[in-house]
Every structure is written in C-alpha cells, then in structure tokens.
Design an enzyme around this catalytic site. Structure first.
Site, short mmCIF file in Angstrom:
data_model
loop_
_atom_site.label_atom_id
_atom_site.label_comp_id
_atom_site.label_asym_id
_atom_site.label_seq_id
_atom_site.Cartn_x
_atom_site.Cartn_y
_atom_site.Cartn_z
N GLU A 1 -8.23 2.77 11.19
CA GLU A 1 -8.82 2.92 9.85
C GLU A 1 -9.15 1.54 9.28
OE1 GLU A 1 -7.36 2.19 6.76
OE2 GLU A 1 -5.29 1.70 7.26
N THR B 1 0.85 -1.18 0.00
CA THR B 1 0.00 0.00 0.00
C THR B 1 0.89 1.24 0.00
OG1 THR B 1 -0.15 0.37 2.39
CG2 THR B 1 -1.60 -1.33 1.45
N CYS B 2 0.27 2.43 0.05
CA CYS B 2 1.06 3.65 0.04
C CYS B 2 1.86 3.82 1.34
CB CYS B 2 0.16 4.87 -0.18
SG CYS B 2 -1.15 5.04 1.06
N MET C 1 -5.10 20.11 2.39
CA MET C 1 -6.20 20.08 3.35
C MET C 1 -7.55 20.31 2.68
SD MET C 1 -5.16 19.41 6.44
CE MET C 1 -6.25 20.18 7.63
N GLN D 1 -9.63 0.77 5.88
CA GLN D 1 -9.21 0.48 4.51
C GLN D 1 -8.20 -0.67 4.45
OE1 GLN D 1 -7.21 3.72 2.52
NE2 GLN D 1 -7.61 2.90 0.50
N GLN E 1 -7.55 -4.10 1.98
CA GLN E 1 -6.27 -4.28 1.28
C GLN E 1 -5.62 -5.61 1.64
OE1 GLN E 1 -4.57 -0.62 2.75
NE2 GLN E 1 -4.96 0.49 0.85
N GLY F 1 -9.59 27.52 -0.82
CA GLY F 1 -8.24 26.98 -0.88
C GLY F 1 -8.19 25.79 -1.80
N ALA F 2 -6.99 25.48 -2.31
CA ALA F 2 -6.85 24.37 -3.26
C ALA F 2 -5.66 23.49 -2.91
CB ALA F 2 -6.71 24.92 -4.68
N GLY F 3 -5.25 23.50 -1.64
CA GLY F 3 -4.12 22.68 -1.20
C GLY F 3 -4.55 21.31 -0.72
#
Length: 447
Positions: free
Chosen positions: A114, A49-50, A193, A116, A120, A189-191
């Site tokens: 979590e 996974t990541c 978060m 997820q 996986q 905002g577009a970051g």
C-alpha cells in the site's frame, strides 16, 4: 553514533494497545521536541498511524538510547516501560535502515505494497525537520528512504492489484464496464464491508450510490457520513430497474436478490447490463441468476481467485523491491563512513594550501622583481605539486573510511600529517535552518 528504530505495529500489539501508544495529530510536534531534549538522543523522527507507532533515533549509545525511547513511549501512553518492551520491535544499525526502507515502501504493511504509508512517513519526517529534531544523518537517510519507496512504486506494479475483497469487487466492475464513474451503484448492507466498498467506489469516481439496508437508520447514518443516498430494503426492486452495479454484503440468512425478483423487473430494466457482486457469506444473491439476460452475478469465490492472483503478483513485486534494499543499506553506510573522511581530507588540503601560500609569500619576498606572468606560472606549478602529492593520501583516507575501526585509523592518519579535522556532525544546538526548505522541495519533487 547509533541508529535505532523502535516499532509497535499490527504484528506486536492489538488495536487497543496501538491506540494507547499512538500520538494525536496535535501532539506529534511537541512529542518530537520532548524526545529530542532527552539525554542520549541526537536526532529523532516519530511516525504514528492507525497501524503503527514508530520512533527512529540517532543516539550516542545503544542501550541508553533504546531505554529512553521506551521510557518516552511509556510516559506518553500511560503504560509501564516493561509493557512497552513487550510490544516493541527494536532494530539497530543496518536492521534499522532495513526496517525504515521496508516500512516506507509498503513491504511491512497489513496490505502488502500500500502506498499511503509513503505519504505518512514523508509527513512524519517533515514535521520532525520543522521542529529541528533531525540533523545530518536523518536528513540524508529519510530522503533516501522516500526516494527509494517512490522509485519502487513507479517501477513495479505492487500497488496496482486489488488484494481486499471489497476493493476487488470495484476492480471487477471496472474490468466489465471499462469506466464506472458514470454508473449507478447500489450497496446492500451498512456494515464494515459495505463502507469499504462505498469508499472504493467513490475513490473510483462513482458518485451515484444508494445504500440499501433492512435497518434504514443504519443506511441513513452511513449515507450521511459519505454524502450518498439511502433507501429501505423494500425499495430494492425499483432501484434495480435503473442500476448498473450492485455490491451486496449483508448477514442475512435468506437471499436478498432472487431469481423471481429479477424476472419481474427484467422488462422494466433501462440499462443494458446489471452486474451483481455478492461478497456476503451466506450469499445474498440466489445462484444461477446469470440465466437472466444481461445479468451477471459474481460471488466471493470468483473474487477470491482474483485476490489470490493479485496477491501473488504483489508478492513478486515485493520480492523484487526487497532485493534492492541491501544495496541501499550499503549506500547509506558508505555515505556515513565518508562523513568522517571528508573533514580529514578538507583539513589535509587546507594545510597543504597554507604551505603553498606561505611558500609563494616567501618567493615574493626573495624575488620581488618577478612579473605577474612568472608569478602565476610558479603558483600554478607549486599547486600542481601539492595536488599530485595529495592524490594518494586522499585515496587512502577514503579507503580507511570503509574499513573496520575507521575512526581509529583516521585518527592515526591525522597524527601522521599533524592535522585536526572538525566534527562532521553538528551538535544539537548548532543545527541550521537554511537547508530545510531545499530538502523539503527535493522530496516533494519525487511525487
């Protein structure tokens, strides 16, 4: 036979190294097969996974098994074996089982609890099983781990409490409105978060979302990536007249939403309440804006209290789950020990029943005029004698399976009764495909 888990995760390696050792989705199947063909490896499952790459193996020797897995990871990543050793956690035996149970149930994740990772891990097991790199041990152990994790999530609220600021912001909106899937939301905002807030909103069913940013191209890119609307910062006052919820997280040194702005648009407001959730530092929303009727402003400190409380709740649930792991390890060990006992008991029963069968043949020859009823009575009683005679030896054999040096004691047991048990674990080339679909169906039914 030894169980080994080798883990490269967020504690042992930074993201650049984790990226190097990670397996691409289109190579994970061939990687499982490649590892399975390696000397000393009897079974294997690869999870990638990541945040982590994990290799679980059943090996005939600890040292060679560990070395060949680390060499395999080095060859896949282009790193040296020594580099892999430096960033690996190696667990053996009970520690490996403990690690698998903790990872599968989310206790070892960056975000505690979590869910997820459960999916996986399940998919990683299915892939290995489909490639025939699992056998008796892992088919049982991974089913046990998946069952345990699913049960842990169902019986505790470990995954129910928000522990990230962006997630908490959306959860706060739910607490205020009850349902938010029909609400209009603005993200300023577009970051990173902002994107996390966007994903959490969409995950909660909100589809009417507009991204506002000073650099319109960034807002456009983020909006297009997720199928929502975008606008320039100049459009914000007009958008606020029709919004229900705003999440703001910019790096601006000035207030984005001011008292003056809200005072000017208040008469034009179409909806009853406007919830402003400011997760920026420095703040994007001017303080004391709550004084305006039906406008409610929450900042990072408000959310931090919610996150901290939720984290404590998750930790309590995690502790409760962790307390159950030792008995799961004991159950696994008991099952493994019985693997060696079952063939011994089977061989003992077969020998005893062969003796009974030979005895009945002898009776038939010496007493040929017995009626069918008389023969059945004699057969029933001779079998009863055998079962009574076998009761204590079978009980002893089961107890030997849980004792130290059980293999040696079971070998002595076989010598005493002059029996030879078949190997409980099939060799690599003796694997059968027939049980795979049944096991897959069982695991999917846990959902």
């Amino acid at each position: 036979m030894h169980l080994i888990a080798i883990s490269i995760n967020h504690r042992t390696a930074d993201v650049a190294l984790r990226e190097k050792v990670a397996f691409k989705e289109d190579t994970i199947r061939s990687a499982n097969v490649d590892l399975f063909e390696t000397k000393a490896i009897l079974e294997n499952v690869i999870l990638s996974t990541c945040n982590r790459t994990e290799v679980y193996v059943v090996a005939d020797q600890i040292h060679t098994g560990r070395y060949y897995v680390q060499r395999f990871l080095a060859r896949n990543s282009g790193l040296e074996v020594e580099d892999i050793k430096a960033i690996s956690e190696v667990k053996v035996g009970d520690e490996a089982v403990n690690h698998l149970l903790r990872v599968t149930s989310g206790l070892d994740s960056i975000v505690l609890g979590e869910t997820q990772i459960l999916g996986q891990m399940r998919n990683a097991f299915f892939i290995a099983q489909e490639e025939d790199t699992t056998g008796t041990i892992f088919n049982h152990l991974f089913k046990q781990a998946i069952t345990f994790a699913k049960k842990a999530h169902n019986e505790t609220d470990i995954a129910d409490n928000a522990v990230s600021v962006s997630y908490a912001a959306v959860e706060l909106g739910k607490k205020i409105f009850g349902k938010i899937d029909n609400k209009k939301a603005i993200i300023i905002g577009a970051g990173e978060m902002s994107e996390l807030s966007l994903l959490n909103l969409k995950g909660s069913g909100v589809n009417d979302i507009t991204i506002v940013n000073r650099t319109v191209s960034k807002a456009e890119t983020l909006a297009n990536n997720h199928g929502v609307s975008y606008a320039s910062i100049d459009s914000l006052p007009a958008l606020l007249t029709d919004a229900d919820m705003v999440i703001s997280s910019t790096s601006s040194s000035d207030y984005i939403i001011t008292n003056e702005m809200m005072q000017s648009i208040a008469p034009q407001r179409k909806n009853d309440s406007l919830v402003l959730i400011d997760i920026a530092l420095p703040r994007d929303v001017e303080p004391n804006i709550n004084a305006i009727t039906d406008v409610f402003n929450y900042d990072v400190d408000d959310l931090k209290g919610l996150v901290d409380a939720n984290l404590r709740e998750r930790q309590l649930a995690a502790d409760a789950i962790a307390a159950q792991i030792p008995q799961e390890i004991d159950a696994h060990n008991e099952w493994v020990n019985m693997l060696g006992v079952v063939p011994v008991i089977r061989a003992l029963r077969e020998k005893a029943m062969n003796i009974q069968s030979e005895t009945m043949d002898s009776i038939d020859r010496k007493l040929p005029h017995l009626s069918e009823r008389e023969r059945k009575v004699i057969s029933k009683h001779t079998k009863s004698i055998i079962n009574q005679m076998l009761k204590d030896p079978i009980k002893q054999a089961k107890e030997l399976g849980n004792e130290k040096k059980s293999n040696e004691k079971l070998e002595l047991f076989q010598n005493i009764f002059d029996i030879e048990a078949e190997d409980a674990l099939p060799k690599k080339k003796e694997r059968r495909q027939s049980s795979k679909q049944d096991l897959r169906t069982q695991i999917l039914s846990f959902e």
